[in-house]
Scaffold this active site. Sequence first.
Site, PDB file in Angstrom:
ATOM      1  N   PHE A   1      -0.294   3.318   3.363  1.00 19.26           N
ATOM      2  CA  PHE A   1       1.149   3.216   3.593  1.00 19.26           C
ATOM      3  C   PHE A   1       1.645   4.111   4.724  1.00 19.26           C
ATOM      4  O   PHE A   1       2.846   4.234   4.965  1.00 19.26           O
ATOM      5  CB  PHE A   1       1.912   3.481   2.289  1.00 19.26           C
ATOM      6  CG  PHE A   1       1.893   2.302   1.324  1.00 19.26           C
ATOM      7  CD1 PHE A   1       1.349   1.074   1.686  1.00 19.26           C
ATOM      8  CD2 PHE A   1       2.438   2.418   0.049  1.00 19.26           C
ATOM      9  CE1 PHE A   1       1.345  -0.011   0.800  1.00 19.26           C
ATOM     10  CE2 PHE A   1       2.452   1.331  -0.837  1.00 19.26           C
ATOM     11  CZ  PHE A   1       1.898   0.130  -0.461  1.00 19.26           C
TER      12      PHE A   1
ATOM     13  N   ASP B   1      -5.957  -3.663   0.086  1.00 15.66           N
ATOM     14  CA  ASP B   1      -6.262  -2.873   1.294  1.00 15.66           C
ATOM     15  C   ASP B   1      -5.126  -3.025   2.316  1.00 15.66           C
ATOM     16  O   ASP B   1      -5.380  -3.002   3.527  1.00 15.66           O
ATOM     17  CB  ASP B   1      -7.606  -3.289   1.901  1.00 15.66           C
ATOM     18  CG  ASP B   1      -8.185  -2.256   2.858  1.00 15.66           C
ATOM     19  OD1 ASP B   1      -7.584  -1.178   3.024  1.00 15.66           O
ATOM     20  OD2 ASP B   1      -9.238  -2.543   3.446  1.00 15.66           O
TER      21      ASP B   1
HETATM   22  O1  DOR Z   1      -9.352  -2.617   8.292  1.00 15.56           O
HETATM   23  C1  DOR Z   1      -9.088  -1.563   7.753  1.00 15.56           C
HETATM   24  N1  DOR Z   1      -7.992  -0.852   8.087  1.00 15.56           N
HETATM   25  N2  DOR Z   1      -9.904  -1.092   6.818  1.00 15.56           N
HETATM   26  C2  DOR Z   1      -9.777   0.148   6.307  1.00 15.56           C
HETATM   27  O2  DOR Z   1     -10.554   0.525   5.479  1.00 15.56           O
HETATM   28  C3  DOR Z   1      -8.712   1.040   6.801  1.00 15.56           C
HETATM   29  C4  DOR Z   1      -7.591   0.254   7.286  1.00 15.56           C
HETATM   30  C5  DOR Z   1      -6.525   1.050   8.016  1.00 15.56           C
HETATM   31  O3  DOR Z   1      -6.201   2.132   7.546  1.00 15.56           O
HETATM   32  O4  DOR Z   1      -6.036   0.591   9.038  1.00 15.56           O
END
Ligand code: DOR
Length: 445
Positions: free
Chosen positions: A66, A307
């Site tokens: 976030f 995610d």
């Molecule tokens: O694609 C991703 N973006 N995978 C992750 O584990 C972290 C995330 C991010 O924080 O942007």
Amino acid sequence: MPPTAPRVRIDNATCVLPDGTRRASVLLGNGAILDIDPAPTAAADETIDASGLHLIPGVIDDQVHFREPGLTHKENLHTASLACAKGGVTTFLEMPNTVPNAITQAGVDHKLELAADRCVVNYGFYIGATPDNIEDLKTATRTPGIKIFIGSSTGDLLVDQQEALERIFAETTLPLTAHCEDEATVRANAERLGGGKTVHDHSKIRDHAAARISTARAIDLATRHQHRFHVLHVSTADEIPLIAAAHKSHPGVITAEACTHHLWFTVDDYDRLGTRIQMNPSIKTRADVDALWQALRDGVLEVVATDHAPHTLDEKKQPYPKSPSGLPAVENSLALMLTAMHDGKCSLEQIVDWMCAKPARTWRIVGKGSIVPGFDADLALVDINKTHIVKDDEQLTKCRWSPWHGERLKGKVVRTIVGGKTVFDDGRIDPMHRGSPARYAHELG
Ligand code: DOR
């Protein structure tokens, strides 16, 4: 909440209860579920007629980013929590790769304070591992667990030295979780492909081997040290037998999850969606998507999360590999899963198990994830037959786009209740409501 808080009775909903799905009345008071099928004479200050709707526990999303503090041009705790409320997500567990990284107790506590000030839903924050913060990890409190980036992703968190990993698994006691993509494999693939020319190369750089090798390594560590470990965002068919074998050999040690984008998109979607679906771990093939669904139905994967990892569209539009990995999803995940239900992929009870009950169990969250008297009144009312089209400009996430833009979904959240109070009702949000920190059984002593 004061003892005089209004009592709310939800009538006529079809309720997904632990012992079955049936028509029931649910009485809420003092922020909790007071009774199922209360006596008709039980006093209520407000009655909600939920005829035609399903009542489920609020979604617990155990993997979100976030962006606050430090990356608030992409998202902040308030906007993200509004998106949660719209999506039926009543509790989120947030990852440590903010700026600064949440790698100390002070970092976790700061986020808890920020969240208390601005989140309309409930919250929790992982502490991040580094090669040398073992003392912080050993004493951390007010957190669901420790996040290790065994492979690097957005930000600079990375622990891939075996010695450091052995220490974390041996010496800490909190539940562990990890981003599993093998760093050496990813680097070798990137070098072979000259860094990558188009986003299609992302799935060749972060390939099946990278996921398989890293997940095998983490499972080996967890089972040898008998340390509770949750495999985040499983993306390949190759990882599933490793998890299934660990369930057999070391019951109760390993849990694992799938994320909505890995259950939806395949490498064939890069032509249509480009870097919008650039993610770590990368999007894989149709065979992998099918295997993830089957593993959920088989109980090998137990949790569905998002995610949620927003970046601005301008950032995403940069040419690969400058484009960052990550996509937003919290406000659509439940509707996506309801759409999958209509497609015959799962039942409503399975959705509640994967998105509510199992995340609560995985992270030992007290009093959440099921509609049970005494549990917190975190609930979502859904119209499983209502269709809507996902539109970028209607997204509440600060980055205002969705990889599902243009998709017609069947199943919609019509009301979200957090701690007994309605925070989202048919398009309207109460931005002033404030959630509470999640509580964990491992902290109750
Ligand atoms: O694609 C991703 N973006 N995978 C992750 O584990 C972290 C995330 C991010 O924080 O942007």
